[in-house]
Design an enzyme around this catalytic site. Structure first.
Site, PDB file in Angstrom:
ATOM      1  N   LYS A  22       7.224  26.908  20.148  1.00 27.29           N
ATOM      2  CA  LYS A  22       6.167  26.628  21.142  1.00 27.29           C
ATOM      3  C   LYS A  22       5.929  25.128  21.272  1.00 27.29           C
ATOM      4  O   LYS A  22       5.899  24.592  22.370  1.00 27.29           O
ATOM      5  CB  LYS A  22       4.868  27.313  20.709  1.00 27.29           C
ATOM      6  N   ASN A  23       5.779  24.449  20.131  1.00 30.73           N
ATOM      7  CA  ASN A  23       5.366  23.047  20.181  1.00 30.73           C
ATOM      8  C   ASN A  23       6.501  22.098  20.563  1.00 30.73           C
ATOM      9  O   ASN A  23       6.277  20.898  20.744  1.00 30.73           O
ATOM     10  CB  ASN A  23       4.723  22.629  18.858  1.00 30.73           C
ATOM     11  N   ARG A 102      -4.938  22.070  25.243  1.00 30.09           N
ATOM     12  CA  ARG A 102      -5.010  20.646  24.969  1.00 30.09           C
ATOM     13  C   ARG A 102      -3.731  19.896  25.337  1.00 30.09           C
ATOM     14  O   ARG A 102      -3.771  18.787  25.867  1.00 30.09           O
ATOM     15  CB  ARG A 102      -5.309  20.479  23.476  1.00 30.09           C
ATOM     16  N   CYS A 126     -12.406  21.204  20.322  1.00 28.24           N
ATOM     17  CA  CYS A 126     -11.509  22.304  20.034  1.00 28.24           C
ATOM     18  C   CYS A 126     -11.844  22.828  18.657  1.00 28.24           C
ATOM     19  O   CYS A 126     -12.478  22.134  17.862  1.00 28.24           O
ATOM     20  CB  CYS A 126     -10.078  21.808  20.158  1.00 28.24           C
ATOM     21  N   ARG A 131     -10.374  15.933  17.773  1.00 25.13           N
ATOM     22  CA  ARG A 131      -9.102  15.628  18.413  1.00 25.13           C
ATOM     23  C   ARG A 131      -9.209  14.677  19.605  1.00 25.13           C
ATOM     24  O   ARG A 131      -8.952  15.051  20.751  1.00 25.13           O
ATOM     25  CB  ARG A 131      -8.388  16.918  18.824  1.00 25.13           C
ATOM     26  N   PRO A 132      -9.574  13.430  19.352  1.00 26.98           N
ATOM     27  CA  PRO A 132      -9.672  12.462  20.448  1.00 26.98           C
ATOM     28  C   PRO A 132      -8.303  12.089  21.026  1.00 26.98           C
ATOM     29  O   PRO A 132      -7.266  12.474  20.478  1.00 26.98           O
ATOM     30  CB  PRO A 132     -10.310  11.245  19.772  1.00 26.98           C
ATOM     31  N   VAL A 133      -8.333  11.345  22.141  1.00 26.87           N
ATOM     32  CA  VAL A 133      -7.077  10.908  22.775  1.00 26.87           C
ATOM     33  C   VAL A 133      -7.002   9.377  22.820  1.00 26.87           C
ATOM     34  O   VAL A 133      -6.224   8.810  23.571  1.00 26.87           O
ATOM     35  CB  VAL A 133      -6.925  11.494  24.207  1.00 26.87           C
ATOM     36  N   LYS A 171      -2.741   5.979  13.588  1.00 29.01           N
ATOM     37  CA  LYS A 171      -2.610   7.210  12.808  1.00 29.01           C
ATOM     38  C   LYS A 171      -1.461   7.990  13.436  1.00 29.01           C
ATOM     39  O   LYS A 171      -1.251   7.893  14.657  1.00 29.01           O
ATOM     40  CB  LYS A 171      -3.928   7.989  12.963  1.00 29.01           C
ATOM     41  N   VAL A 172      -0.735   8.727  12.631  1.00 33.91           N
ATOM     42  CA  VAL A 172       0.404   9.472  13.189  1.00 33.91           C
ATOM     43  C   VAL A 172      -0.115  10.544  14.141  1.00 33.91           C
ATOM     44  O   VAL A 172      -0.963  11.356  13.764  1.00 33.91           O
ATOM     45  CB  VAL A 172       1.233  10.130  12.060  1.00 33.91           C
ATOM     46  N   ASP A 316      -0.113  23.183  10.385  1.00 29.74           N
ATOM     47  CA  ASP A 316       0.003  24.469  11.091  1.00 29.74           C
ATOM     48  C   ASP A 316       0.419  25.614  10.169  1.00 29.74           C
ATOM     49  O   ASP A 316       0.520  26.761  10.618  1.00 29.74           O
ATOM     50  CB  ASP A 316       0.995  24.352  12.261  1.00 29.74           C
ATOM     51  N   ARG A 408      -0.896  33.405  21.928  1.00 31.06           N
ATOM     52  CA  ARG A 408      -0.641  32.028  22.362  1.00 31.06           C
ATOM     53  C   ARG A 408       0.599  31.467  21.678  1.00 31.06           C
ATOM     54  O   ARG A 408       1.271  30.603  22.239  1.00 31.06           O
ATOM     55  CB  ARG A 408      -1.835  31.130  22.006  1.00 31.06           C
TER      56      ARG A 408
HETATM   57  C1  EPZ Z   1       0.226  18.832  17.638  1.00 31.71           C
HETATM   58  O1  EPZ Z   1      -1.084  18.603  18.138  1.00 31.71           O
HETATM   59  C2  EPZ Z   1       0.426  20.316  17.631  1.00 31.71           C
HETATM   60  N1  EPZ Z   1       0.299  20.848  18.990  1.00 31.71           N
HETATM   61  C3  EPZ Z   1      -0.587  20.973  16.706  1.00 31.71           C
HETATM   62  O2  EPZ Z   1      -0.312  22.375  16.645  1.00 31.71           O
HETATM   63  C4  EPZ Z   1      -0.419  20.385  15.300  1.00 31.71           C
HETATM   64  O3  EPZ Z   1      -1.388  20.932  14.450  1.00 31.71           O
HETATM   65  C5  EPZ Z   1      -0.557  18.864  15.363  1.00 31.71           C
HETATM   66  O4  EPZ Z   1       0.380  18.308  16.324  1.00 31.71           O
HETATM   67  C6  EPZ Z   1      -0.295  18.186  14.023  1.00 31.71           C
HETATM   68  O5  EPZ Z   1       0.982  18.530  13.562  1.00 31.71           O
HETATM   69  C7  EPZ Z   1       1.328  20.844  19.812  1.00 31.71           C
HETATM   70  O6  EPZ Z   1       2.401  20.346  19.505  1.00 31.71           O
HETATM   71  C8  EPZ Z   1       1.151  21.488  21.150  1.00 31.71           C
HETATM   72  P1  EPZ Z   1      -1.931  15.045  16.692  1.00 31.71           P
HETATM   73  P2  EPZ Z   1      -1.552  17.148  18.552  1.00 31.71           P
HETATM   74  O7  EPZ Z   1      -2.146  14.154  17.867  1.00 31.71           O
HETATM   75  O8  EPZ Z   1      -0.398  16.391  19.054  1.00 31.71           O
HETATM   76  C9  EPZ Z   1      -5.834  12.502  15.595  1.00 31.71           C
HETATM   77  C10 EPZ Z   1      -0.789  24.683  16.885  1.00 31.71           C
HETATM   78  O9  EPZ Z   1      -1.469  25.503  16.217  1.00 31.71           O
HETATM   79  N2  EPZ Z   1      -5.693  11.789  16.877  1.00 31.71           N
HETATM   80  O10 EPZ Z   1      -0.712  14.854  15.882  1.00 31.71           O
HETATM   81  O11 EPZ Z   1      -2.717  17.310  19.455  1.00 31.71           O
HETATM   82  C11 EPZ Z   1      -6.176  13.979  15.779  1.00 31.71           C
HETATM   83  O12 EPZ Z   1      -7.553  14.164  16.009  1.00 31.71           O
HETATM   84  C12 EPZ Z   1      -1.324  23.274  17.155  1.00 31.71           C
HETATM   85  O13 EPZ Z   1       0.315  24.942  17.361  1.00 31.71           O
HETATM   86  C13 EPZ Z   1      -6.568  10.757  17.183  1.00 31.71           C
HETATM   87  O14 EPZ Z   1      -7.483  10.451  16.398  1.00 31.71           O
HETATM   88  O15 EPZ Z   1      -2.027  16.573  17.165  1.00 31.71           O
HETATM   89  C14 EPZ Z   1      -5.708  14.566  14.467  1.00 31.71           C
HETATM   90  O16 EPZ Z   1      -6.668  14.373  13.477  1.00 31.71           O
HETATM   91  C15 EPZ Z   1      -2.701  23.087  16.645  1.00 31.71           C
HETATM   92  N3  EPZ Z   1      -6.418  10.090  18.370  1.00 31.71           N
HETATM   93  C16 EPZ Z   1      -4.467  13.731  14.127  1.00 31.71           C
HETATM   94  O17 EPZ Z   1      -4.587  12.529  14.933  1.00 31.71           O
HETATM   95  C17 EPZ Z   1      -5.438  10.401  19.265  1.00 31.71           C
HETATM   96  O18 EPZ Z   1      -5.345   9.761  20.325  1.00 31.71           O
HETATM   97  C18 EPZ Z   1      -3.142  14.382  14.463  1.00 31.71           C
HETATM   98  O19 EPZ Z   1      -3.203  14.952  15.753  1.00 31.71           O
HETATM   99  C19 EPZ Z   1      -4.538  11.439  18.940  1.00 31.71           C
HETATM  100  C20 EPZ Z   1      -4.691  12.114  17.743  1.00 31.71           C
END
Ligand code: EPZ
Length: 429
Positions: A22-23, A102, A126, A131-133, A171-172, A316, A408
């Site tokens: 999916k991801n 999202r 969520c 989960r900010p952007v 942050k990653v 996950d 989902r």
């Molecule tokens: C992806 O979400 C996955 N979703 C998530 O899977 C997964 O849990 C996550 O990566 C971590 O591996 C998809 O691929 C569709 P991140 P993503 O940006 O990209 C913070 C599932 O169940 N952050 O890596 O949204 C954020 O809040 C889902 O399939 C910021 O602070 O996650 C988090 O704490 C759930 N600012 C951390 O980084 C930003 O601009 C990692 O989030 C972006 C992120």
């Protein structure tokens, strides 16, 4: 609303085919916005999130057609989907669509890069954290975009196109890395991303973008270099196997005991998870066709884990591993470092008799000899499937409500498990 009913206590034996991830499928589908040519994706899983993204992309003018959907002898579905964004009909992604998923926020990258503008609703809160952007927007600013936020919408503009730049993620972030890869692929010059996500889904997307004409090196490492192209062409790309589905079924077998071949699974995607499962007393063999998981009636050894970005233990799979640890022969500690609020399954596991206490970001799980079936429900996808795993080992009947969360992200979950001997069925209505 559909429910899943499980009568626990059966071992799992047989073959479980692993679906496309999916991801990985979601960002690959979004990459179709970058070209007016056809992007063909093989092994697209049939999931509610994929269908939802098809609707969202349709809003921007992406046509799609499905073919090659054939059921192989062993029950594996293979869906090939063609996506074509001949013309972008709107660069606005409205709240009612983005709020449902999202990842749809990520359309901001390709829309901005191809059309010079994008207006995308903020994704909002969520169930697993805020989960900010912010890093996604900072990254796009580094490429020269002018970004404002107004009435819950992000307005991004780059009328003269994006320009390659260096950006270090504080942050990653997986989504942030996807967006920057897509945007930089149509930017002028070279972009260097530092502290980039190394997840296999990022590599899948980078390879797709390379096939479309970008020049990306270093995907799968923290430093990625992208040389943008003036325009991108179509491509044909295979979605990688779902490592989270693989890990989930591996934990289910570790929980119930039995012998299951996870067909099509790729062990390189989850070395830390397999190593952790070995420590719990599960036998794991890498075979030509996939990964074989075996556990006899020996006790489940408790193992402490901490979630980390790839190649660490994935967030996950945290809930599923907690499900497994509820039956361990001792106490395990699980620390969640990626999301600040991803322990909602704790209360529901407790309804099945689990003993778990929470302190900040760490859960302490005291293994119990028996779980007992109950009515449970979860608020997110991975938490729901953790309850299924616990239910498979619980005595008596467990009903998992709100099955739409499972739909989902898990393709034909009850069919795959019942084919291996689980007593599990979906109750409609
Ligand atoms: C992806 O979400 C996955 N979703 C998530 O899977 C997964 O849990 C996550 O990566 C971590 O591996 C998809 O691929 C569709 P991140 P993503 O940006 O990209 C913070 C599932 O169940 N952050 O890596 O949204 C954020 O809040 C889902 O399939 C910021 O602070 O996650 C988090 O704490 C759930 N600012 C951390 O980084 C930003 O601009 C990692 O989030 C972006 C992120």
């Amino acid at each position: 609303m559909d429910r899943i009913k499980i009568i626990g206590g059966e071992q799992l034996n047989g073959i479980i085919p692993i679906s496309g991830a999916k991801n990985a499928a979601l960002p690959l589908m979004i990459a179709s916005l970058l070209t007016d040519d056809v992007l063909t994706l093989e092994d697209v899983p049939h999931l509610a999130d994929v269908e939802q993204l098809i609707r969202i992309l349709g809003n921007h003018g992406v046509d799609y057609s499905v073919n090659g959907r054939r059921e192989h002898q062993d029950g594996v579905y293979s869906r090939t989907v063609h996506f074509t964004a001949r013309n972008i009909v709107t660069t606005t992604a409205p709240y009612d669509l983005v709020a449902k998923m999202r990842a749809s926020f990520w359309v901001i990258g390709p829309l901005l890069a191809r059309e010079g503008e994008a207006t995308v609703s903020l994704p909002g809160g969520c169930a697993i954290g805020t989960r900010p952007v912010d890093f996604i927007l900072d990254g796009l600013r580094a490429l020269g975009a002018d970004i404002t936020i107004d009435n819950g919408y992000v307005h991004a503009r780059a009328p003269k196109g994006l320009k390659g730049a260096e950006y270090h993620f504080p942050k990653v972030t997986v989504g942030g890395t996807h967006v920057m890869l897509m945007a930089a692929s149509l930017a002028k010059g070279e972009t260097v991303l530092r502290n980039a996500a190394c997840e296999p889904e990022v590599v899948n997307l980078a390879e797709c973008l390379n096939d479309m004409g970008a020049q990306i090196t270093g995907a799968g490492t923290p430093e990625i270099r992208i040389k943008g192209a003036k325009s991108l062409s179509g491509a044909r790309v295979r979605v990688i196997p779902d490592r989270i589905e693989t890990g989930t079924y591996a934990m289910a077998v570790a929980m119930t005991g039995g012998d299951v071949l996870l067909k099509g699974a790729d062990p390189r995607q989850l070395e830390v998870v397999l190593q952790t499962l070995r420590q719990t007393g599960t036998q794991i063999e890498e075979e030509a066709e996939g990964i074989r998981i075996r556990r006899n009636s020996n006790a489940i050894t408790p193992v402490d884990i901490s979630t980390e970005p790839f190649p660490g233990f994935p967030t996950d799979l945290q809930a599923q591993f907690m499900g497994l640890m509820t039956r361990a022969n001792g106490t395990a500690k699980i620390t969640e470092t990626v999301f600040e609020n991803r322990f909602m399954h704790v209360q529901e596991l407790a309804r099945l008799g689990a003993r778990i206490s929470l302190s900040g970001q760490t859960a302490t799980i005291e293994g119990v000899e028996r779980l007992k079936g109950a009515q449970v429900m979860a608020t997110d996808l991975r938490a729901s499937v953790a309850l299924v795993i616990a239910g498979l080992a619980a005595e008596g009947e467990t009903t998992v409500n709100r099955v739409y969360h499972l739909d989902r992200g898990f393709e034909r979950l009850e069919e795959k498990l019942s084919a291996c001997g689980a007593n599990i069925e979906r109750i409609s209505g």
